[in-house]
Design an enzyme around this catalytic site. Structure first.
Site, PDB file in Angstrom:
ATOM      1  N   ARG A  34       3.789 -35.157   0.692  1.00  0.00           N
ATOM      2  CA  ARG A  34       4.678 -35.442  -0.441  1.00  0.00           C
ATOM      3  C   ARG A  34       6.144 -35.472  -0.029  1.00  0.00           C
ATOM      4  NH1 ARG A  34       1.038 -37.322  -4.169  1.00  0.00           N
ATOM      5  NH2 ARG A  34      -0.832 -36.110  -3.842  1.00  0.00           N
ATOM      6  N   CYS A  35       6.375 -35.568   1.249  1.00  0.00           N
ATOM      7  CA  CYS A  35       7.722 -35.613   1.796  1.00  0.00           C
ATOM      8  C   CYS A  35       8.197 -37.061   1.865  1.00  0.00           C
ATOM      9  CB  CYS A  35       7.696 -35.003   3.202  1.00  0.00           C
ATOM     10  SG  CYS A  35       9.250 -35.055   4.085  1.00  0.00           S
TER      11      CYS A  35
END
Length: 135
Positions: A34-35
């Protein structure tokens, strides 16, 4: 001691001895799906596909230590990486990669190749420093 002496858990929770990878070139990566850098999963997959038949392996270890960018369960991480980026290289259970609770593998590799720091003369170096050390 070498990395081949370590045991880790696959993303499905099954024990894996890193001795299984003896004789191969390994890229051990700390990931967070989710970066903002998660788009690199697609490039890692391309790299893997290009060289896996020549003895190259990517071992992906997800971690939620950096601003909570890996919040899901291991199963959620696996489904997201496979579904969104077509990842087929081995993924492993979430681990901590720094600090006193770091997985022994990451304690070992960081002792072998210690962090040299960021170039604080560049904006990207300052950003990365602040990203990693302000939590």
């Amino acid at each position: 001691m070498s990395i081949y002496d370590f045991q880790v858990n696959s993303i499905e929770g099954k024990p894996v001895s890193l001795s299984h990878y003896r004789g191969k070139v390994l890229l051990i990566v700390n990931t967070a799906s989710r970066c903002g850098y998660s788009r690199q999963f697609a490039d890692l997959q391309k790299l893997y596909e290009a060289y896996v038949k020549r003895g190259f392996e990517i071992l992906g270890f997800s971690c939620n230590q950096f601003k909570g960018k890996e919040p899901g369960s291991n199963l959620e991480v696996q489904h997201y990486c496979e579904g969104s980026f077509g990842v087929t290289f081995p993924l492993f259970e979430k681990v901590e990669v720094r600090g006193p609770s770091a997985h022994p593998l990451f304690q070992y590799v960081t002792k072998q190749a210690p962090f040299q720091g960021f170039d604080a003369e560049t904006s990207s170096g300052l950003w990365m420093r602040d990203f990693l050390w302000t939590q």
